[in-house]
Design a protein around this motif. Structure first.
Motif, PDB file in Angstrom:
ATOM      1  N   PRO A 225       0.826  -1.208   0.000  1.00 51.44           N
ATOM      2  CA  PRO A 225       0.000   0.000   0.000  1.00 51.44           C
ATOM      3  C   PRO A 225       0.862   1.261   0.000  1.00 51.44           C
ATOM      4  CG  PRO A 225      -0.769  -1.571   1.647  1.00 51.44           C
ATOM      5  CD  PRO A 225       0.554  -2.072   1.165  1.00 51.44           C
ATOM      6  N   ALA A 226       0.365   2.303  -0.662  1.00 60.29           N
ATOM      7  CA  ALA A 226       1.107   3.570  -0.768  1.00 60.29           C
ATOM      8  C   ALA A 226       0.387   4.728  -0.109  1.00 60.29           C
ATOM      9  CB  ALA A 226       1.360   3.900  -2.240  1.00 60.29           C
ATOM     10  N   HIS A 227      -0.765   4.476   0.529  1.00 58.03           N
ATOM     11  CA  HIS A 227      -1.596   5.607   0.946  1.00 58.03           C
ATOM     12  C   HIS A 227      -1.056   6.362   2.159  1.00 58.03           C
ATOM     13  CE1 HIS A 227      -3.418   2.059   3.013  1.00 58.03           C
ATOM     14  NE2 HIS A 227      -3.497   2.894   4.030  1.00 58.03           N
ATOM     15  N   GLU A 228      -0.045   5.833   2.830  1.00 54.86           N
ATOM     16  CA  GLU A 228       0.560   6.588   3.924  1.00 54.86           C
ATOM     17  C   GLU A 228       1.679   7.503   3.435  1.00 54.86           C
ATOM     18  OE1 GLU A 228      -0.591   6.849   6.890  1.00 54.86           O
ATOM     19  OE2 GLU A 228      -2.162   5.353   6.541  1.00 54.86           O
ATOM     20  N   GLY A 229       1.955   7.496   2.137  1.00 51.41           N
ATOM     21  CA  GLY A 229       3.006   8.342   1.579  1.00 51.41           C
ATOM     22  C   GLY A 229       4.290   7.568   1.349  1.00 51.41           C
ATOM     23  N   GLY A 230       5.378   8.322   1.178  1.00 45.25           N
ATOM     24  CA  GLY A 230       6.656   7.682   0.867  1.00 45.25           C
ATOM     25  C   GLY A 230       6.830   7.536  -0.635  1.00 45.25           C
ATOM     26  N   ARG A 231       7.083   6.313  -1.082  1.00 43.67           N
ATOM     27  CA  ARG A 231       7.310   6.034  -2.495  1.00 43.67           C
ATOM     28  C   ARG A 231       6.019   5.556  -3.150  1.00 43.67           C
ATOM     29  NH1 ARG A 231      12.489   2.071  -1.527  1.00 43.67           N
ATOM     30  NH2 ARG A 231      14.105   3.676  -1.268  1.00 43.67           N
ATOM     31  N   ALA A 232       5.787   5.996  -4.386  1.00 43.64           N
ATOM     32  CA  ALA A 232       4.578   5.582  -5.097  1.00 43.64           C
ATOM     33  C   ALA A 232       4.910   5.192  -6.526  1.00 43.64           C
ATOM     34  CB  ALA A 232       3.534   6.690  -5.090  1.00 43.64           C
ATOM     35  N   LEU A 233       4.285   4.115  -6.978  1.00 47.16           N
ATOM     36  CA  LEU A 233       4.326   3.675  -8.366  1.00 47.16           C
ATOM     37  C   LEU A 233       2.886   3.570  -8.837  1.00 47.16           C
ATOM     38  CD1 LEU A 233       5.362   2.355 -10.984  1.00 47.16           C
ATOM     39  CD2 LEU A 233       5.499   0.177  -9.729  1.00 47.16           C
ATOM     40  N   ALA A 234       2.487   4.476  -9.722  1.00 41.15           N
ATOM     41  CA  ALA A 234       1.148   4.446 -10.306  1.00 41.15           C
ATOM     42  C   ALA A 234       1.274   3.990 -11.752  1.00 41.15           C
ATOM     43  CB  ALA A 234       0.513   5.825 -10.240  1.00 41.15           C
TER      44      ALA A 234
END
Length: 272
Positions: free
Chosen positions: A244-253
């Protein structure tokens, strides 16, 4: 439609009505400050540059005022004014101007971000670009764009390979040197790399214009609205390890699971 689906649809409709009013109020609060010469800015960083303006604060306050009047039991997480507790189990996640650096530079690539999340993460997302009057909304497996041409559904595209992909990130350096190197490993495999669009890149991904957005160093309020929008349009958003990415940090969309898997293989295991 069964009773559970009717209840879910009713909740989403109520949330959407409130979110649209919030986005309208944010537009009115922000636009008088856009492209104003010598607009006053405060820098949030002792070393570096992360501006905040009266437009940021006025827009978030306008949105909070609507929530106080219409949904006082919900919690709030906002970039400018922090957290407000709630009792409903729902949290409104607000970024009044995502891309303030772009805002103060006069580029219409910033946006108002509104998300609603529960314990599983964001399930409603809105990205609004007030100056060009484009609004992107996603929830419950449906996404749509409203512009001067009207409202129409949007979907991510089915690009099968990185060699055919268009990839975006906001800052060329991406994050740490290791994160920058990992981004470049993906970008070198892509057809086209572009920079500097902030939240608008996620809107373009949801609308089927591009294939990948890769970022690092995000806050929850930067990414939760894009997550809900992209996923509702048929895409996938995770962190660089596939979680999961919803807490922030690194994201790959990514526009689809195939191209997500190819990019994830190159990003996975990047040192933090």
């Amino acid at each position: 439609m069964n009773d559970l689906n009717r209840e879910t649809a009713g909740v989403i409709a109520d949330i959407d009505a409130t979110a649209q009013r919030m986005a309208d109020a944010a537009r009115q609060a922000i636009l008088p400050y856009f492209r104003v010469m010598n607009l006053h800015q405060d820098n949030k960083l002792e070393h570096g540059y992360d501006p905040v303006t009266q437009a940021d604060r006025a827009a978030e306050q306008a949105m909070r005022d609507i929530l106080a009047a219409e949904r006082s039991a919900d919690a709030i997480l906002g970039e400018e004014f922090g957290t407000k507790s709630g009792t409903s189990g729902l949290t409104w996640v607000l970024d009044p101007i995502d891309g303030t650096r772009g805002f103060v530079s006069g580029t219409p690539t910033w946006g108002v971000l509104i998300a609603v999340s529960d314990r599983q993460g964001p399930f409603y997302g809105l990205i609004d670009q007030p100056y060009i009057t484009e609004r992107f909304i996603g929830a419950a497996g449906r996404a749509a764009m409203t512009s001067a041409a009207g409202t129409h559904p949007i979907n991510t595209r089915s690009t099968p390979a990185l060699s055919e992909a268009v990839i975006f990130t906001t800052f060329p350096e991406v994050g740490t040197p290791q994160e920058g190197a990992a981004f470049r490993a993906v970008a070198q495999q892509c057809k086209l790399t572009r920079y500097g669009m902030d939240c608008y890149a996620y809107a373009l991904l949801a609308a089927g214009q591009i294939d990948l957005v890769v970022e690092a160093g995000l806050q929850a309020y930067d990414i939760q609205a894009p997550i809900a929008l992209v996923q509702a349009a048929g895409g996938i958003v995770t962190d660089w390890d596939g979680g999961p990415a919803h807490e922030g940090g690194r994201a790959l969309a990514a526009a689809n699971v195939d191209i997500h898997a190819q990019a994830l293989d190159l990003l996975r295991g990047t040192p933090k």
